[in-house]
Design an enzyme around this catalytic site. Structure first.
Site, mmCIF file in Angstrom:
data_model
loop_
_atom_site.group_PDB
_atom_site.id
_atom_site.type_symbol
_atom_site.label_atom_id
_atom_site.label_comp_id
_atom_site.label_asym_id
_atom_site.label_seq_id
_atom_site.Cartn_x
_atom_site.Cartn_y
_atom_site.Cartn_z
ATOM 1 N N ARG A 56 -11.241 -4.812 -13.541
ATOM 2 C CA ARG A 56 -11.145 -3.341 -13.470
ATOM 3 C C ARG A 56 -12.052 -2.826 -12.357
ATOM 4 O O ARG A 56 -11.731 -1.881 -11.653
ATOM 5 C CB ARG A 56 -11.493 -2.713 -14.827
ATOM 6 C CG ARG A 56 -11.524 -1.195 -14.796
ATOM 7 C CD ARG A 56 -11.401 -0.507 -16.162
ATOM 8 N NE ARG A 56 -11.979 -1.244 -17.254
ATOM 9 C CZ ARG A 56 -13.295 -1.333 -17.516
ATOM 10 N NH1 ARG A 56 -14.162 -0.719 -16.741
ATOM 11 N NH2 ARG A 56 -13.732 -2.034 -18.546
ATOM 12 N N TYR A 108 4.609 18.445 -6.973
ATOM 13 C CA TYR A 108 5.418 17.532 -7.797
ATOM 14 C C TYR A 108 5.272 17.902 -9.280
ATOM 15 O O TYR A 108 4.169 18.229 -9.742
ATOM 16 C CB TYR A 108 4.952 16.095 -7.533
ATOM 17 C CG TYR A 108 5.539 15.094 -8.489
ATOM 18 C CD1 TYR A 108 6.912 14.850 -8.509
ATOM 19 C CD2 TYR A 108 4.731 14.407 -9.386
ATOM 20 C CE1 TYR A 108 7.448 13.948 -9.403
ATOM 21 C CE2 TYR A 108 5.265 13.498 -10.277
ATOM 22 C CZ TYR A 108 6.634 13.280 -10.277
ATOM 23 O OH TYR A 108 7.174 12.394 -11.158
ATOM 24 N N ASP A 180 -1.521 15.615 -1.158
ATOM 25 C CA ASP A 180 -0.574 14.589 -1.595
ATOM 26 C C ASP A 180 0.350 14.344 -0.406
ATOM 27 O O ASP A 180 1.168 15.190 -0.052
ATOM 28 C CB ASP A 180 0.201 15.086 -2.826
ATOM 29 C CG ASP A 180 1.197 14.059 -3.334
ATOM 30 O OD1 ASP A 180 1.678 13.248 -2.523
ATOM 31 O OD2 ASP A 180 1.528 14.103 -4.531
ATOM 32 N N LYS A 205 6.772 5.285 -3.384
ATOM 33 C CA LYS A 205 7.792 5.812 -2.477
ATOM 34 C C LYS A 205 7.791 5.049 -1.139
ATOM 35 O O LYS A 205 8.082 3.870 -1.134
ATOM 36 C CB LYS A 205 7.577 7.318 -2.306
ATOM 37 C CG LYS A 205 7.372 8.074 -3.643
ATOM 38 C CD LYS A 205 8.591 8.007 -4.501
ATOM 39 C CE LYS A 205 8.567 8.825 -5.778
ATOM 40 N NZ LYS A 205 7.373 8.867 -6.588
HETATM 41 C C1 LIG Z 1 4.979 14.039 -4.145
HETATM 42 C C2 LIG Z 1 4.756 13.169 -5.352
HETATM 43 N N1 LIG Z 1 3.503 13.002 -5.799
HETATM 44 C C3 LIG Z 1 3.239 12.233 -6.887
HETATM 45 C C4 LIG Z 1 4.262 11.611 -7.575
HETATM 46 C C5 LIG Z 1 3.940 10.783 -8.785
HETATM 47 O O1 LIG Z 1 4.012 9.439 -8.458
HETATM 48 P P1 LIG Z 1 4.377 8.266 -9.508
HETATM 49 O O2 LIG Z 1 5.771 8.511 -9.940
HETATM 50 O O3 LIG Z 1 4.173 7.043 -8.684
HETATM 51 O O4 LIG Z 1 3.410 8.391 -10.634
HETATM 52 C C6 LIG Z 1 5.569 11.748 -7.128
HETATM 53 C C7 LIG Z 1 6.679 11.083 -7.850
HETATM 54 O O5 LIG Z 1 7.827 11.346 -7.642
HETATM 55 C C8 LIG Z 1 5.820 12.556 -5.980
HETATM 56 O O6 LIG Z 1 7.073 12.734 -5.525
#
Ligand SMILES: Cc1ncc(COP(=O)(O)O)c(C=O)c1O
Length: 388
Positions: A56, A108, A180, A205
């Site tokens: 961890r 998101y 993000d 992604k």
């Molecule tokens: C812009 C964005 N941030 C964060 C996330 C969350 O990521 P995860 O699905 O890997 O937890 C997503 C998921 O679609 C996203 O599109």
């Protein structure tokens, strides 16, 4: 072959993906970082314990990945988490009860959920604003405001926030800026170089790129901030396992070639869609008519590989989703396969209708993440799916 410390900073991004000081196993010279599948580490001398003691706290496969994202984002330290949401939640866990954070109103859905229904229970105060106008940030700064959290382009309408304007404003008020950067990846946009403090990725992604691993990455420049995030990573423990770290290390090597192709396809598709009589709107920041295009192209190298469009009617959108064969109908984005999603009933289904209306998420909206299929074939398939 050389190891870390022997590289100049003058390499182009594509070269850095392959040569960044973390690509060779220092113990064996292996060109693929081994998957150190271990939970703990034997200590030869209890008085002088080794660098790794428990998985961890640290793992060599994870370390290679964490150092890689730090280099690619122009940071000094990186962190790997079990998902994008684990990354976001861990970053937000550096704040305390009574702190106030200004968050983009179209972040998101998972970020909206964790801020509106989870961190609020621990006394973190959140205000959601439309970040396309930096004045909305300015007008909501309070004495207890500690940070601004944003996405640009945002999802699903690809709205653009002026990073420099928000960062400058935040700096004037001593606020941290958290970006993000999932939609852009470090290849297209590097918020730390513009003065942001923390960059987050759903590495599920574009960084992973193959729709086969759920993961989150964080990059930070400041040493003190790094310590605060490491404290959460190690104590909260939402770390990425070594197998998944390895998949990401592999995926990241081809980020540039994938994205060059996918972004070019998105550009072609955006231009094709806008000439189509069944399409009422195309949202792509690489199109000069997109309202945020100038700002976007001043802070990112191109419009990216995601676009959205609205059809003339809900029926056309639904027919498209039913008939399309060269796009997976799915949530997510950034994979080698084209993905079509229907935000109204998929990613944003849980939003109340009033919120959907306010954000422009209507029943004729489709989001496309372009993959590696030949765009000629995609256009032919979409022509049939739209019944043209
Ligand atoms: C812009 C964005 N941030 C964060 C996330 C969350 O990521 P995860 O699905 O890997 O937890 C997503 C998921 O679609 C996203 O599109």
């Amino acid at each position: 072959m050389t190891l870390k410390g022997q590289y100049g900073d003058n390499m182009n991004f594509g070269t850095k993906l392959i040569h960044n000081g973390n690509e060779i196993d220092k113990e064996t010279g292996a060109l693929s970082i081994p998957i150190y599948q271990t939970s703990t580490y034997h200590q030869l001398d209890v008085d002088n314990q080794g660098k790794f003691d428990y998985a961890r706290s640290g793992n060599p496969t994870r370390e290679a990945l964490e150092n890689t994202i730090a280099v690619l984002e122009g940071g000094t330290r990186g962190f790997a988490f079990a998902s994008g949401m684990a990354a976001t939640s861990s970053v937000l866990s550096i704040f305390s009860a009574g702190d106030h954070i200004i968050v983009g109103h179209d972040v998101y859905g998972g970020t909206y959920r964790i801020t509106s229904s989870f961190f609020n229970r621990f006394g973190v105060e959140i205000t959601y604003v439309d970040m396309t106008d930096p004045d909305n940030v300015k007008n909501n700064i309070k004495v207890n405001t500690k940070a601004v959290f944003l996405e640009t382009p945002s999802n699903p309408l690809l709205k653009i926030t002026d990073l420099k304007a928000v960062i400058n404003l935040a700096k004037e008020h001593g606020l941290l800026v958290i970006v993000d950067n999932t939609f852009m990846s470090p290849y297209l946009q590097q918020p730390l170089s513009l003065g942001a403090d923390i960059v987050i990725h759903s590495a599920t992604k574009f960084l992973g790129g193959h729709s086969d691993v759920l993961s989150g990455l964080v990059a930070v420049k400041d040493a003190d901030l790094s310590k605060r995030i490491y404290f959460v990573q190690n104590s909260f423990g939402a770390v990425l396992g070594p197998q998944d770290c390895w998949l990401l290390l592999r995926g990241i090597k081809t980020l540039k070639v994938r994205m060059d192709y996918q972004c070019a396809s998105a550009n072609k598709l955006a231009n094709w869609l806008k000439t189509n009589q069944k399409i009422s709107n195309v949202y792509y920041p690489g199109l000069k008519e997109h309202p945020g295009s100038d700002i976007h192209l001043s802070q990112a190298i191109n419009g990216g590989a995601v676009l959205s469009f609205k059809t003339d009617t809900e029926a056309t959108a639904k027919t498209f989703m039913k008939r399309v064969t060269l796009a997976a109908v799915a949530v997510s984005l950034g994979g080698v396969e084209t993905i079509a999603s229907y935000p109204y009933k998929m990613s944003h289904a849980s939003l109340p209708q009033s919120e959907k209306d306010a954000l422009g998420i209507s029943s004729n909206l489709i989001r496309l993440s372009l993959g590696l299929e030949d765009p000629v074939d995609l256009i032919e398939d979409f022509t049939k799916a739209l019944d043209l």
